[in-house]
Write an enzyme that holds these catalytic residues in place. Sequence first.
Site, PDB file in Angstrom:
ATOM      1  N   ILE A 191      43.723  38.501  42.843  1.00  0.00           N
ATOM      2  CA  ILE A 191      44.620  40.029  42.609  1.00  0.00           C
ATOM      3  C   ILE A 191      43.736  41.014  42.355  1.00  0.00           C
ATOM      4  CG2 ILE A 191      46.679  38.733  42.034  1.00  0.00           C
ATOM      5  CD1 ILE A 191      46.258  39.218  38.868  1.00  0.00           C
ATOM      6  N   GLY A 192      42.544  40.953  42.185  1.00  0.00           N
ATOM      7  CA  GLY A 192      41.531  42.090  42.034  1.00  0.00           C
ATOM      8  C   GLY A 192      40.160  41.598  42.323  1.00  0.00           C
ATOM      9  N   ASP A 207      35.991  52.579  29.903  1.00  0.00           N
ATOM     10  CA  ASP A 207      36.297  52.593  31.442  1.00  0.00           C
ATOM     11  C   ASP A 207      37.958  52.613  31.435  1.00  0.00           C
ATOM     12  OD1 ASP A 207      35.905  52.563  34.102  1.00  0.00           O
ATOM     13  OD2 ASP A 207      35.786  50.424  34.403  1.00  0.00           O
TER      14      ASP A 207
END
Length: 545
Positions: free
Chosen positions: A16-17, A137
């Site tokens: 999914i990523g 981040d």
Amino acid sequence: MNGRVITDRYELSTVIGQGGMGQVWTAYDRRLDRRVAVKLLRPDHMAPATAAEEMRRRFVRECRVTAQVAHPGLVTVHDAGSDGDDLYLVMQYVEGADLADHLAEHDPYPWPWAVAVAAQLCAVLAAVHAVPIVHRDLKPRNVMVKPDGTVTVLDLGVASVLDTDTTRLTHTGSPIGSPAYMAPEQAMGGAVGPCTDLYALGVLLHELLSGNVPFAASTALGVLHRHLYEAPPPVRQLRPEVPEPLEALVLRLLAKDPKDRPSGAQEVYEALAPLLPDRSALPVPAPMDPTRPFLRPLAPWPDRPAGPAARVPASPSLPQQTPLPLPQHTPVPQQTPLPLPPPPTRPPSVPAAASRTDVASAVDEVKRLLGEGRITQAVDLLGAILPAAAAAHGEQSAVVRILRRQYATTLMDDGQYRRALPELRRLADERAAEAGPGDPKTLQYRYDAALCLEQLGEAAAALAEYRALLPYHESGARQPGGDPSRAFDIRHRIGHLLLTTGEHSAAHQQFQNLLYDTERVYGPYHPLPAELRRALLHQQQVRGR
């Protein structure tokens, strides 16, 4: 279907990523029969081979520190470890869309939605910074908007795992983070702190309000240069309907100097609170609306039958939820600011062994826990036995001082810098009174206290402490057989803190002088001179862009 099973428990399903740091998978937890998300990282792809093992150790530590933060706006960490060449992090699976996709689907983004997202993120950052942890981040791809309108922050602690120290660059010479959301001090490779996350929050809020990040360029270096030297465009030039106080807040968050930004996430929340949607105006429900938590307390998720909880009267002390924001041209009435929860405290749960008067057996138990890597339990046990030891042996006894030293060291190992700092200062003061300010133990306690200040984001205080320590270590290095490594380390940290406080020219000179001295002592191929050359090159490229 992938079919790979991590540690005979987590069955990977679908990616999914994916990015430079690794992959994120949906997976099934065979033991508890639930869906989870698994992040896989490859240390050998992100660091030199010599640093891979250190990264593994740090990864487990950071996951443990991250797991200390309990907040509904953070993904719950279930498990972490290594499997073959991969590091894995098992997390709660979060339904919804990431904020970048949510923004793309609702362009232009209603400004009350942007306020609601930022307010929720402030609540998360307040809890995170109290630990302290710096996200490093924060960006839309690391924020999920759930169907009930609440937001969840992802990747907490992961960025710090990829860096071996808060003041260091990666082995490629680039700072950790995403250039578009990077604070000036982070762009130059300086020490990061809570104000670094607030700058990223300002970039994110600017993007939600205007549709674009404030600084863009064709290269990463070009983006970093603009962060350093260009003023952000005021959002009301693009969206006149945005309230003036909101524009002013964004500009404060994007201040180049950390001292000019808000003092913390709590202050940002209080500035946002008067702009939050009013609970007296309840628009038509819509899925994944970030104003929902501020409008309808205990409301059910969209498309679910209303139960008794949906009829609970609104209370300012409860989290609040509901849908579509007011039209952009409609002024939003002010509401009573919703207080953030107080910073999380973790009172130690006193183990049974702590009630024993036999301090020696408790110390043996601490050693066993530390040997097994159970640092949090060791911290709790040390904190519990100290009063008993002081009562039995006296505050100034050698036994109690050894326990206090171990307690402070273990708190640092557990990432509890806020609790470690007063212990270290007390130890330093007591040792200095007995043996003098130049005693090695006094200097070590003060150095560790400076490290805590640095980790807490108190750059000016850490800088002052390092500068006060440096003459002692430089004097010792000049003695026959003296070791210059601690003096070099302090000078290196001073350079990074100078970057953090915006003193770029002084930092450059600091690194230049340090490079000359380290090459003379260690040779040009030692890791420290090599890192200094990379840092200087990076700073030159960013500044001279």
